[in-house]
Scaffold this active site. Structure first.
Site, PDB file in Angstrom:
ATOM      1  N   TRP A 196      30.627  11.172  40.600  1.00 58.65           N
ATOM      2  CA  TRP A 196      32.070  11.418  40.707  1.00 58.65           C
ATOM      3  C   TRP A 196      32.322  12.857  40.261  1.00 58.65           C
ATOM      4  O   TRP A 196      31.888  13.259  39.185  1.00 58.65           O
ATOM      5  CB  TRP A 196      32.809  10.429  39.827  1.00 58.65           C
ATOM      6  CG  TRP A 196      34.288  10.652  39.718  1.00 58.65           C
ATOM      7  CD1 TRP A 196      35.172  10.857  40.745  1.00 58.65           C
ATOM      8  CD2 TRP A 196      35.060  10.658  38.521  1.00 58.65           C
ATOM      9  NE1 TRP A 196      36.438  10.994  40.239  1.00 58.65           N
ATOM     10  CE2 TRP A 196      36.397  10.862  38.881  1.00 58.65           C
ATOM     11  CE3 TRP A 196      34.747  10.483  37.170  1.00 58.65           C
ATOM     12  CZ2 TRP A 196      37.431  10.916  37.947  1.00 58.65           C
ATOM     13  CZ3 TRP A 196      35.759  10.524  36.220  1.00 58.65           C
ATOM     14  CH2 TRP A 196      37.090  10.759  36.626  1.00 58.65           C
ATOM     15  N   ASP A 246      29.681   4.322  32.789  1.00 58.67           N
ATOM     16  CA  ASP A 246      31.049   4.481  33.290  1.00 58.67           C
ATOM     17  C   ASP A 246      31.283   3.289  34.227  1.00 58.67           C
ATOM     18  O   ASP A 246      30.675   3.211  35.289  1.00 58.67           O
ATOM     19  CB  ASP A 246      31.183   5.819  34.035  1.00 58.67           C
ATOM     20  CG  ASP A 246      32.599   6.048  34.523  1.00 58.67           C
ATOM     21  OD1 ASP A 246      32.878   7.111  35.108  1.00 58.67           O
ATOM     22  OD2 ASP A 246      33.456   5.150  34.316  1.00 58.67           O
ATOM     23  N   LYS A 261      41.516   0.585  39.280  1.00 62.32           N
ATOM     24  CA  LYS A 261      41.213  -0.021  40.571  1.00 62.32           C
ATOM     25  C   LYS A 261      41.236  -1.540  40.503  1.00 62.32           C
ATOM     26  O   LYS A 261      41.884  -2.181  41.335  1.00 62.32           O
ATOM     27  CB  LYS A 261      39.830   0.426  41.076  1.00 62.32           C
ATOM     28  CG  LYS A 261      39.789   1.869  41.491  1.00 62.32           C
ATOM     29  CD  LYS A 261      39.535   2.715  40.288  1.00 62.32           C
ATOM     30  CE  LYS A 261      39.382   4.181  40.632  1.00 62.32           C
ATOM     31  NZ  LYS A 261      38.868   4.919  39.481  1.00 62.32           N
TER      32      LYS A 261
HETATM   33  C1  PGU Z   1      33.149   6.650  38.548  1.00 58.94           C
HETATM   34  C2  PGU Z   1      34.569   6.896  38.160  1.00 58.94           C
HETATM   35  N1  PGU Z   1      34.872   7.019  36.839  1.00 58.94           N
HETATM   36  C3  PGU Z   1      36.137   7.233  36.439  1.00 58.94           C
HETATM   37  C4  PGU Z   1      37.167   7.336  37.362  1.00 58.94           C
HETATM   38  C5  PGU Z   1      38.531   7.618  36.801  1.00 58.94           C
HETATM   39  O1  PGU Z   1      39.411   6.644  37.059  1.00 58.94           O
HETATM   40  P1  PGU Z   1      40.730   6.471  36.164  1.00 58.94           P
HETATM   41  O2  PGU Z   1      41.858   6.502  37.113  1.00 58.94           O
HETATM   42  O3  PGU Z   1      40.767   7.611  35.177  1.00 58.94           O
HETATM   43  O4  PGU Z   1      40.531   5.167  35.474  1.00 58.94           O
HETATM   44  C6  PGU Z   1      36.912   7.230  38.746  1.00 58.94           C
HETATM   45  C7  PGU Z   1      38.032   7.341  39.758  1.00 58.94           C
HETATM   46  N2  PGU Z   1      37.684   8.027  40.933  1.00 58.94           N
HETATM   47  C8  PGU Z   1      38.460   7.803  42.139  1.00 58.94           C
HETATM   48  C9  PGU Z   1      39.959   8.008  41.924  1.00 58.94           C
HETATM   49  C10 PGU Z   1      40.519   9.427  42.024  1.00 58.94           C
HETATM   50  C11 PGU Z   1      39.890  10.329  40.966  1.00 58.94           C
HETATM   51  O5  PGU Z   1      40.265  10.239  39.770  1.00 58.94           O
HETATM   52  O6  PGU Z   1      39.011  11.125  41.353  1.00 58.94           O
HETATM   53  C12 PGU Z   1      37.869   8.656  43.270  1.00 58.94           C
HETATM   54  O7  PGU Z   1      36.717   9.104  43.091  1.00 58.94           O
HETATM   55  O8  PGU Z   1      38.492   8.744  44.314  1.00 58.94           O
HETATM   56  C13 PGU Z   1      35.591   6.981  39.151  1.00 58.94           C
HETATM   57  O9  PGU Z   1      35.296   6.863  40.459  1.00 58.94           O
END
Ligand code: PGU
Length: 399
Positions: free
Chosen positions: A131, A212, A248
């Protein structure tokens, strides 16, 4: 003139920048498969029924007092059960230091700052790819980053051999960031057997695992199943860290509700670690927001609402799994010369399509389809209404 006159515009965020571009596009055909946010089959965001019911129950009854620096104790207690297990000995023995966090991002950042403060010479091994924001988080916490092999482009699967080599070759006691389930962006997870080998090797090397877990329940539809990697590490006696999020799996994106936990050796150590996590939170945001935390504790604290949540999270996961099959079948029906088996082999929110940045640019410029340039498709944005259009566009740019 101002002291900030030399400040340059920040680079567009590789994920959230895609949403901005999508919103700015006036085309009626536009499709957003960028940000990892669930949409129903009409492409609309969803507020779960269990959330609406929890909101109804707390409306007018919620006080506006500060939460403790560690957040809602009730929410944290319920959240630990999800990750560690309903009847976890670690919860019973009070060995887990845990605080409410600003969702998963906040949990990762709080941990990174904790790591920097109490293990200042440590680094963090981050999977390739991961990510995008993971790099920003540990960079700003000033923890040097290393990478480890994870994704195997040719097979569009896990590069297990290279992963194990990197684990073996890292200095003893290294910190590793692991995605507990539904790896972002690849959708590729180790098998149960592979997790057992990883855990064994971590034990042999004395490595520390920080999980995570942003998608528990969202990957398979079963939160217990999605916690399997964590349970294996716990059975093997590892002291791990976990970042949890309700963005999510409970659809609480904007409520920013999550939890950071660290499994300690005993209650005394857990009390000490928790107090230090609170000390890190205090100058950052002092204490976390109350509304989302009460929604979570209302749902998880009521057997009926929890049952409804489990049903609803499975509906979301199942819709995405169904869209994987539909996208793959549409591409095969078009006679695509490429293999698209990975679309249904991968799990969770994302499909790592294998499309090149140039092919992604064509999808956006010629077809108004928005996705991140690494070729990641948020399957949550795929619907029965747009899957044919998406497949045709992918075929056009990749044939
Ligand atoms: C692996 C991972 N960890 C943490 C998070 C953070 O999510 P929180 O909203 O802080 O609980 C995401 C969210 N990734 C999504 C959402 C958009 C973003 O924050 O980048 C994504 O990769 O599209 C994730 O994919």
């Amino acid at each position: 003139s101002t002291w900030w006159r030399s400040v340059e515009p920040a680079a567009k965020d590789p994920i959230l920048g895609v949403t901005e571009a999508f919103l700015a596009d006036p085309s009626p055909d536009k499709v957003n498969v960028g940000v990892g946010a669930y949409r129903d089959d009409n492409g609309k965001p969803v507020v779960l029924d269990c959330v609406r019911e929890a909101e109804r129950r707390i409306a007018g009854n919620l006080n506006m007092e500060y939460l403790p620096m560690g957040g809602s104790i009730k929410m944290v207690e319920e959240t630990l059960k999800l990750a560690y297990g309903e009847n976890s000995e670690f919860i019973r023995d009070k060995r887990i230091a845990a605080v409410q966090s600003l969702s998963g991002t906040g949990a990762c950042r709080l941990f990174a700052d904790f790591q920097k403060r109490f293990c200042p010479d440590s680094q963090i091994y981050i999977p390739v790819p991961t990510w995008a924001n993971h790099h920003n988080i540990w960079r700003d916490a000033q923890v040097p980053q290393r990478t480890f092999h994870y994704y195997h482009a040719e097979s569009r699967g896990l590069d297990f051999a290279a992963l194990m080599d990197d684990i073996k070759n890292a200095p003893d006691g290294s910190f590793f960031l692991l995605h507990a389930c539904a790896h972002n962006p690849t959708g590729v997870d180790p098998s149960e057997e592979q997790w057992r080998e990883i855990s064994f090797q971590f034990k042999a090397k004395g490595h520390f695992a920080f999980f995570d877990m942003a998608y528990q329940g969202f990957a398979s539809g079963d939160p217990e199943k999605d916690a399997k990697a964590i349970r294996i590490f716990l059975e093997d006696g590892h002291h791990i860290g976990i970042a949890q999020s309700y963005a999510k799996n409970m659809g609480l994106y904007g409520q920013r509700v999550g939890c950071l936990s660290v499994l300690c050796e005993d209650e005394k150590q857990a009390v000490a670690v928790k107090s230090q996590l609170q000390q890190l939170a205090r100058p950052m945001y002092s204490n976390p927001p109350v509304h989302g935390a009460v929604i979570v504790s209302t749902i998880l604290g009521d057997p009926e609402l929890k049952k409804l949540w489990l049903k609803e999270v499975k509906v979301m996961a199942d819709r995405i799994i169904g869209m994987r099959t539909a996208l793959r079948e549409n591409l095969e029906k078009l006679g695509s010369p490429l293999s698209w088996e990975h679309i249904t082999n991968q799990i969770g929110m994302f499909c790592y399509s294998g499309l090149t940045p140039e092919q992604v640019d064509r999808l956006t410029n010629e077809f108004h389809i928005y996705l991140t340039r690494n070729g990641r498709i948020s399957m949550a944005g795929v619907t029965t209404g747009n899957v044919g259009y998406l497949a045709n566009a992918i075929h056009e740019v990749s044939k």
